[in-house]
Design a protein around this motif. Structure first.
Motif, PDB file in Angstrom:
ATOM      1  N   HIS A 147       0.867  -1.186   0.000  1.00 27.81           N
ATOM      2  CA  HIS A 147       0.000   0.000   0.000  1.00 27.81           C
ATOM      3  C   HIS A 147       0.901   1.232   0.000  1.00 27.81           C
ATOM      4  O   HIS A 147       1.346   1.705   1.035  1.00 27.81           O
ATOM      5  CB  HIS A 147      -0.914  -0.015   1.230  1.00 27.81           C
ATOM      6  CG  HIS A 147      -2.064   0.922   1.146  1.00 27.81           C
ATOM      7  ND1 HIS A 147      -1.918   2.293   1.251  1.00 27.81           N
ATOM      8  CD2 HIS A 147      -3.390   0.695   0.958  1.00 27.81           C
ATOM      9  CE1 HIS A 147      -3.101   2.861   1.154  1.00 27.81           C
ATOM     10  NE2 HIS A 147      -4.012   1.917   0.962  1.00 27.81           N
ATOM     11  N   GLU A 148       1.183   1.733  -1.219  1.00 28.22           N
ATOM     12  CA  GLU A 148       2.181   2.792  -1.386  1.00 28.22           C
ATOM     13  C   GLU A 148       1.838   4.070  -0.630  1.00 28.22           C
ATOM     14  O   GLU A 148       2.709   4.716  -0.062  1.00 28.22           O
ATOM     15  CB  GLU A 148       2.420   3.082  -2.875  1.00 28.22           C
ATOM     16  CG  GLU A 148       1.306   3.795  -3.608  1.00 28.22           C
ATOM     17  CD  GLU A 148       0.088   2.953  -3.916  1.00 28.22           C
ATOM     18  OE1 GLU A 148      -0.970   3.542  -4.187  1.00 28.22           O
ATOM     19  OE2 GLU A 148       0.184   1.713  -3.899  1.00 28.22           O
ATOM     20  N   LEU A 203       8.881   3.956  -2.452  1.00 29.22           N
ATOM     21  CA  LEU A 203       9.497   4.076  -3.776  1.00 29.22           C
ATOM     22  C   LEU A 203       9.587   2.721  -4.468  1.00 29.22           C
ATOM     23  O   LEU A 203       9.276   2.599  -5.658  1.00 29.22           O
ATOM     24  CB  LEU A 203      10.884   4.704  -3.627  1.00 29.22           C
ATOM     25  CG  LEU A 203      11.538   5.266  -4.868  1.00 29.22           C
ATOM     26  CD1 LEU A 203      10.655   6.288  -5.554  1.00 29.22           C
ATOM     27  CD2 LEU A 203      12.874   5.894  -4.499  1.00 29.22           C
ATOM     28  N   LYS A 204       9.966   1.698  -3.724  1.00 27.15           N
ATOM     29  CA  LYS A 204      10.063   0.348  -4.288  1.00 27.15           C
ATOM     30  C   LYS A 204       8.696  -0.140  -4.780  1.00 27.15           C
ATOM     31  O   LYS A 204       8.576  -0.675  -5.882  1.00 27.15           O
ATOM     32  CB  LYS A 204      10.624  -0.611  -3.224  1.00 27.15           C
ATOM     33  CG  LYS A 204      10.794  -2.023  -3.695  1.00 27.15           C
ATOM     34  CD  LYS A 204      11.362  -2.892  -2.589  1.00 27.15           C
ATOM     35  CE  LYS A 204      11.434  -4.342  -3.037  1.00 27.15           C
ATOM     36  NZ  LYS A 204      11.856  -5.237  -1.968  1.00 27.15           N
ATOM     37  N   VAL A 205       7.666   0.059  -3.966  1.00 29.84           N
ATOM     38  CA  VAL A 205       6.312  -0.365  -4.336  1.00 29.84           C
ATOM     39  C   VAL A 205       5.820   0.432  -5.549  1.00 29.84           C
ATOM     40  O   VAL A 205       5.268  -0.131  -6.493  1.00 29.84           O
ATOM     41  CB  VAL A 205       5.342  -0.203  -3.138  1.00 29.84           C
ATOM     42  CG1 VAL A 205       3.903  -0.422  -3.561  1.00 29.84           C
ATOM     43  CG2 VAL A 205       5.722  -1.158  -2.014  1.00 29.84           C
ATOM     44  N   ILE A 206       6.056   1.733  -5.532  1.00 33.92           N
ATOM     45  CA  ILE A 206       5.616   2.597  -6.637  1.00 33.92           C
ATOM     46  C   ILE A 206       6.315   2.205  -7.934  1.00 33.92           C
ATOM     47  O   ILE A 206       5.675   2.091  -8.987  1.00 33.92           O
ATOM     48  CB  ILE A 206       5.866   4.080  -6.292  1.00 33.92           C
ATOM     49  CG1 ILE A 206       4.922   4.523  -5.180  1.00 33.92           C
ATOM     50  CG2 ILE A 206       5.710   4.967  -7.519  1.00 33.92           C
ATOM     51  CD1 ILE A 206       5.298   5.837  -4.521  1.00 33.92           C
ATOM     52  N   ASP A 207       7.619   1.969  -7.868  1.00 35.89           N
ATOM     53  CA  ASP A 207       8.356   1.573  -9.075  1.00 35.89           C
ATOM     54  C   ASP A 207       7.833   0.260  -9.646  1.00 35.89           C
ATOM     55  O   ASP A 207       7.702   0.104 -10.858  1.00 35.89           O
ATOM     56  CB  ASP A 207       9.858   1.477  -8.787  1.00 35.89           C
ATOM     57  CG  ASP A 207      10.517   2.850  -8.684  1.00 35.89           C
ATOM     58  OD1 ASP A 207       9.921   3.846  -9.156  1.00 35.89           O
ATOM     59  OD2 ASP A 207      11.633   2.926  -8.131  1.00 35.89           O
ATOM     60  N   SER A 208       7.506  -0.670  -8.767  1.00 33.16           N
ATOM     61  CA  SER A 208       6.960  -1.954  -9.206  1.00 33.16           C
ATOM     62  C   SER A 208       5.601  -1.750  -9.887  1.00 33.16           C
ATOM     63  O   SER A 208       5.323  -2.331 -10.937  1.00 33.16           O
ATOM     64  CB  SER A 208       6.839  -2.887  -8.004  1.00 33.16           C
ATOM     65  OG  SER A 208       6.178  -4.062  -8.354  1.00 33.16           O
TER      66      SER A 208
END
Length: 194
Positions: free
Chosen positions: A118-119, A146-151
């Motif tokens: 949940h970004e 950032l990691k979740v958003i990039d994915s």
């Protein structure tokens, strides 16, 4: 806006048209008018999403106590899991608005236990930790966001690279724009922390 306004006026007992009127007003940034429409809806048409939309408008108007009232009622109905997560996210944002950082953090911890991707919860958690001067924890939360958003951006871009129906294409473009805005927010926060 004009067409939905006309539809509401022509309807002797507006229900769904009044809800859409509120959504359009909220989308245009006319939060007071949206709030009035959503409040009227509560007496005639109560889809679960109404509660989230009303809470979002109340949050924009700086009324965190109203957010808590509306979402406490929604959570009492035991909504679907994704809707309950969004309600808890808004409750965290309302607590943050009230200055209750610990309560806001508790809501976000609950969301992230259920959905570690949940970004927006990661971003808000980073902001809370930053306000609490817990810079390492804030940095970790922003990095996770950032990691979740990039994915998610990678998945959206992959879908956009294929032929799509116009509506789906439009929805994905909006989603991509929101993700890019969140990504910029996370990068800016990480830059400021360092």
């Amino acid at each position: 806006e004009q067409q939905i306004t006309k539809a509401v006026k022509l309807d002797f007992c507006p229900r769904v048209s009044l809800y859409w009127y509120g959504l359009i007003k909220a989308g245009l940034g006319k939060f007071t008018e949206a709030k009035e429409a959503f409040r009227q809806c509560l007496t005639r048409y109560r889809p679960e999403a109404l509660y989230l939309n009303l809470a979002g408008v109340e949050l924009q108007l700086g009324n965190p106590e109203e957010v808590k009232k509306v979402l406490t009622e929604l959570l009492a109905t035991v909504p679907p899991a994704d809707m309950a997560q969004e309600a808890r996210y808004y409750l965290a944002a309302a607590d943050l608005q009230r200055g209750d950082l610990l309560s806001a953090k508790n809501w976000l911890d609950e969301i992230l236990r259920e959905n570690p991707d949940h970004e927006r919860a990661w971003l808000l958690l980073g902001e809370i930790q930053w306000r609490r001067y817990l810079l390492d924890e804030a940095k970790t939360a922003f990095q996770r966001a950032l990691k979740v958003i990039d994915s998610q951006l990678q998945r959206v871009n992959a879908r956009l690279s294929r032929p799509l129906p116009v509506q789906e294409y439009g929805e994905l473009r909006v989603q991509k724009e929101k993700l890019e805005q969140m990504r910029s927010r996370a990068l800016k926060a990480l830059e400021e922390i360092s």
